[in-house]
Design a protein around this motif. Structure first.
Motif, PDB file in Angstrom:
ATOM      1  N   MET A  16       0.850  -1.195   0.000  1.00 51.74           N
ATOM      2  CA  MET A  16       0.000   0.000   0.000  1.00 51.74           C
ATOM      3  C   MET A  16       0.884   1.243   0.000  1.00 51.74           C
ATOM      4  N   ALA A  17       0.467   2.250  -0.735  1.00 48.78           N
ATOM      5  CA  ALA A  17       1.257   3.476  -0.860  1.00 48.78           C
ATOM      6  C   ALA A  17       1.335   4.208   0.470  1.00 48.78           C
ATOM      7  N   LEU A  18       2.489   4.820   0.717  1.00 55.28           N
ATOM      8  CA  LEU A  18       2.645   5.716   1.862  1.00 55.28           C
ATOM      9  C   LEU A  18       2.109   7.081   1.462  1.00 55.28           C
ATOM     10  N   VAL A  19       1.300   7.699   2.318  1.00 58.54           N
ATOM     11  CA  VAL A  19       0.619   8.946   1.978  1.00 58.54           C
ATOM     12  C   VAL A  19       1.083  10.056   2.908  1.00 58.54           C
ATOM     13  N   THR A  20       1.425  11.205   2.328  1.00 56.99           N
ATOM     14  CA  THR A  20       1.809  12.391   3.080  1.00 56.99           C
ATOM     15  C   THR A  20       1.028  13.577   2.521  1.00 56.99           C
ATOM     16  N   GLN A  21       0.552  14.444   3.387  1.00 59.29           N
ATOM     17  CA  GLN A  21      -0.177  15.629   2.960  1.00 59.29           C
ATOM     18  C   GLN A  21       0.727  16.848   3.033  1.00 59.29           C
ATOM     19  N   VAL A  22       0.801  17.615   1.948  1.00 58.02           N
ATOM     20  CA  VAL A  22       1.540  18.879   1.907  1.00 58.02           C
ATOM     21  C   VAL A  22       0.539  19.966   1.540  1.00 58.02           C
ATOM     22  N   GLY A  23      -0.013  20.648   2.535  1.00 57.28           N
ATOM     23  CA  GLY A  23      -1.094  21.583   2.258  1.00 57.28           C
ATOM     24  C   GLY A  23      -2.267  20.831   1.662  1.00 57.28           C
ATOM     25  N   ASP A  24      -2.710  21.266   0.497  1.00 52.63           N
ATOM     26  CA  ASP A  24      -3.815  20.600  -0.180  1.00 52.63           C
ATOM     27  C   ASP A  24      -3.347  19.511  -1.135  1.00 52.63           C
ATOM     28  N   VAL A  25      -2.044  19.291  -1.233  1.00 54.77           N
ATOM     29  CA  VAL A  25      -1.489  18.301  -2.150  1.00 54.77           C
ATOM     30  C   VAL A  25      -1.264  16.983  -1.415  1.00 54.77           C
ATOM     31  N   LYS A  26      -1.834  15.918  -1.954  1.00 57.81           N
ATOM     32  CA  LYS A  26      -1.584  14.588  -1.414  1.00 57.81           C
ATOM     33  C   LYS A  26      -0.415  13.973  -2.177  1.00 57.81           C
ATOM     34  N   VAL A  27       0.543  13.415  -1.424  1.00 60.61           N
ATOM     35  CA  VAL A  27       1.731  12.784  -2.010  1.00 60.61           C
ATOM     36  C   VAL A  27       1.724  11.315  -1.623  1.00 60.61           C
ATOM     37  N   MET A  28       1.735  10.435  -2.619  1.00 57.79           N
ATOM     38  CA  MET A  28       1.715   8.993  -2.375  1.00 57.79           C
ATOM     39  C   MET A  28       2.961   8.344  -2.941  1.00 57.79           C
ATOM     40  N   LEU A  29       3.663   7.613  -2.098  1.00 55.17           N
ATOM     41  CA  LEU A  29       4.856   6.891  -2.520  1.00 55.17           C
ATOM     42  C   LEU A  29       4.447   5.491  -2.957  1.00 55.17           C
ATOM     43  N   VAL A  30       4.767   5.150  -4.209  1.00 50.92           N
ATOM     44  CA  VAL A  30       4.474   3.820  -4.751  1.00 50.92           C
ATOM     45  C   VAL A  30       5.812   3.171  -5.087  1.00 50.92           C
ATOM     46  N   ARG A  31       6.175   2.157  -4.328  1.00 48.39           N
ATOM     47  CA  ARG A  31       7.523   1.580  -4.422  1.00 48.39           C
ATOM     48  C   ARG A  31       7.568   0.412  -5.399  1.00 48.39           C
ATOM     49  N   GLU A  32       8.646   0.388  -6.188  1.00 46.91           N
ATOM     50  CA  GLU A  32       8.893  -0.740  -7.090  1.00 46.91           C
ATOM     51  C   GLU A  32       9.866  -1.746  -6.461  1.00 46.91           C
ATOM     52  N   THR A  33      11.010  -1.284  -5.958  1.00 52.24           N
ATOM     53  CA  THR A  33      11.973  -2.180  -5.322  1.00 52.24           C
ATOM     54  C   THR A  33      12.630  -1.479  -4.141  1.00 52.24           C
ATOM     55  N   LEU A  34      13.130  -2.282  -3.210  1.00 49.17           N
ATOM     56  CA  LEU A  34      13.936  -1.799  -2.097  1.00 49.17           C
ATOM     57  C   LEU A  34      15.005  -2.855  -1.856  1.00 49.17           C
ATOM     58  N   GLN A  35      16.283  -2.472  -2.027  1.00 50.61           N
ATOM     59  CA  GLN A  35      17.340  -3.452  -1.884  1.00 50.61           C
ATOM     60  C   GLN A  35      18.595  -2.812  -1.310  1.00 50.61           C
ATOM     61  N   PRO A  36      19.387  -3.609  -0.551  1.00 48.90           N
ATOM     62  CA  PRO A  36      20.625  -3.073   0.020  1.00 48.90           C
ATOM     63  C   PRO A  36      21.707  -2.934  -1.046  1.00 48.90           C
ATOM     64  N   VAL A  37      22.436  -1.829  -0.974  1.00 52.44           N
ATOM     65  CA  VAL A  37      23.502  -1.554  -1.929  1.00 52.44           C
ATOM     66  C   VAL A  37      24.756  -1.166  -1.151  1.00 52.44           C
ATOM     67  N   PRO A  38      25.909  -1.755  -1.446  1.00 57.36           N
ATOM     68  CA  PRO A  38      27.138  -1.319  -0.770  1.00 57.36           C
ATOM     69  C   PRO A  38      27.538   0.068  -1.243  1.00 57.36           C
ATOM     70  N   ALA A  39      28.065   0.867  -0.340  1.00 53.91           N
ATOM     71  CA  ALA A  39      28.456   2.237  -0.698  1.00 53.91           C
ATOM     72  C   ALA A  39      29.447   2.245  -1.848  1.00 53.91           C
ATOM     73  N   GLU A  40      30.356   1.262  -1.865  1.00 52.79           N
ATOM     74  CA  GLU A  40      31.371   1.216  -2.926  1.00 52.79           C
ATOM     75  C   GLU A  40      30.752   0.936  -4.295  1.00 52.79           C
ATOM     76  N   GLY A  41      29.536   0.398  -4.298  1.00 49.05           N
ATOM     77  CA  GLY A  41      28.871   0.140  -5.562  1.00 49.05           C
ATOM     78  C   GLY A  41      28.145   1.352  -6.111  1.00 49.05           C
ATOM     79  N   MET A  42      27.973   2.381  -5.288  1.00 49.81           N
ATOM     80  CA  MET A  42      27.252   3.572  -5.733  1.00 49.81           C
ATOM     81  C   MET A  42      28.148   4.795  -5.848  1.00 49.81           C
ATOM     82  N   TYR A  43      29.161   4.883  -4.978  1.00 53.98           N
ATOM     83  CA  TYR A  43      29.995   6.080  -4.941  1.00 53.98           C
ATOM     84  C   TYR A  43      31.448   5.749  -5.266  1.00 53.98           C
TER      85      TYR A  43
END
Length: 285
Positions: free
Chosen positions: A1-28
Motif C-alpha cells: 500500500m502506498a505511503l501517503v503524506t499531505q503537503v497543504g492541499d497536495v496529497k503525495v503517495m509513494l508507490v515503491r517498485e523495489t527496495l534493496q541493500p547496496v554497498p556504498a562502494e557500488g554507488m559512490y
C-alpha cells in the motif's frame, strides 16, 4: 500500500517498485566509510543496515494537485536492463502497487520525469505486441528540453532505455519538452538541479502555506548531505553535481521544508538540519 503524506492541499503517495541493500562502494567513487560511522545515529534504521549497506528505494511519487494526478518518475519497468541485470524483468508489481493505491494507468494526467536515466523512465512505456507504447494513455509526459536533447543526440550514460522508454512517447505525440522552471499546476513547479544529468530538475510543492521539495537524483542517499562531494557513479558532471548538493542543503536546511528523497528508503521524507556544521536528516514521523 502506498505511503501517503499531505503537503497543504497536495496529497503525495509513494508507490515503491523495489527496495534493496547496496554497498556504498557500488554507488559512490571511493566513499569514506567513516562518514557512515559518524552519522550512524540518524542513518539507522532506514538508511543504514546491520551489514553496513545502504537500502536503496526505487519508487514513484504520485501527487494530487488541483484536480490533476501527477506521477513523478516511473521507476525501472518490466524490461531488460543490460547495465544492471539484477534489475531486469521485474514484472508488473509496480502497476499492482499503483492499483492498490487507487490508480489505473488511465487515471494519470501528467507524467513528470526529473531526468531520463533508466530507473526514472521505465514505466513510461509497456511492451504490447512487440512494440513499446505509452503506459499512461491519457497523460502528458513532461521532459526537460535540455535533458531530452542531450540524450537524443546520442550521448552515452545511464539513459540506456531512452530508445524504448522515452522516444516512443514523443513518437506518440504525448510528450512536452519544458524548461527547468516549468509551472505544472499552481502548486507544483520544477526547479533546476543539474549535475547528475544536464537537464536534471527537482520538484517544488507549495500549497496552503506548506512547502516540500522532491530531490530527484541530486542526492541518492541522505549521507550525501554530510558528504556532498561524494561522486555518484552515474553523475554526468561530478563537480556541478556536488555544487548543486551544497546549494540544496544551504537552501533547505532548517527551513521547515519537507524533503522527499527519490531513492530514500523508509517513508522517504523528512527535514534537514545543520547542527553546528553537522548535517542531519530526520525522517518525518
Amino acid at each position: 500500500m502506498a505511503l501517503v503524506t499531505q503537503v497543504g492541499d497536495v496529497k503525495v503517495m509513494l508507490v515503491r517498485e523495489t527496495l534493496q541493500p547496496v554497498p556504498a562502494e557500488g554507488m559512490y567513487v571511493e566513499p569514506d566509510m567513516g562518514v557512515f560511522e559518524a552519522n550512524a545515529d540518524w542513518l539507522r534504521p532506514y538508511f543504514l543496515d546491520d551489514e553496513g549497506n545502504m537500502p536503496l528505494s526505487i519508487h514513484a511519487l504520485v501527487l494530487e494537485s488541483e484536480g490533476q494526478t501527477i506521477m513523478v518518475d516511473t521507476c525501472i519497468g518490466n524490461r531488460p536492463i543490460e547495465m544492471v541485470p539484477q534489475m531486469s524483468h521485474l514484472g508488473e508489481g509496480f502497476l499492482d502497487e499503483l492499483a492498490a493505491a487507487g490508480f489505473e494507468p488511465g487515471d494519470i494526467d501528467i507524467v513528470l520525469c526529473t531526468h531520463l536515466h533508466f530507473d526514472h523512465v521505465g514505466w513510461n512505456t509497456i511492451l504490447v505486441d512487440g512494440e513499446w507504447v505509452p503506459t499512461f494513455p491519457n497523460a502528458r509526459y513532461l521532459f526537460n528540453r535540455t535533458e531530452y536533447e542531450y540524450w537524443d543526440s546520442g550521448a552515452e550514460g545511464a539513459a540506456i532505455t531512452f530508445g524504448d522508454a522515452v522516444r516512443p512517447v514523443l513518437d506518440a505525440g504525448l510528450a512536452d519538452l519544458v524548461d527547468s522552471d516549468h509551472q505544472v499546476t499552481g502548486e507544483i513547479s520544477l526547479e533546476p538541479s543539474p549535475g547528475h544529468s544536464p537537464g536534471h530538475v527537482s520538484v517544488r510543492i507549495s500549497s496552503a502555506g506548506h512547502e516540500a521539495v522532491i530531490t530527484g537524483d541530486l542526492v541518492h542517499h541522505p549521507v550525501q548531505f554530510s558528504a556532498p562531494e561524494w561522486v555518484m557513479t552515474a553523475d554526468d558532471d561530478p563537480a556541478r553535481a556536488s555544487e548543486t548538493r551544497k546549494a540544496f542543503r544551504e537552501r533547505y536546511a532548517d527551513s521547515g521544508i519537507l524533503i522527499f528523497g527519490t531513492h530514500f528508503a523508509g517513508p522517504s521524507c523528512g527535514h534537514l538540519s545543520n547542527a553546528d556544521g553537522r548535517w542531519i536528516f530526520t525522517v518525518k514521523s
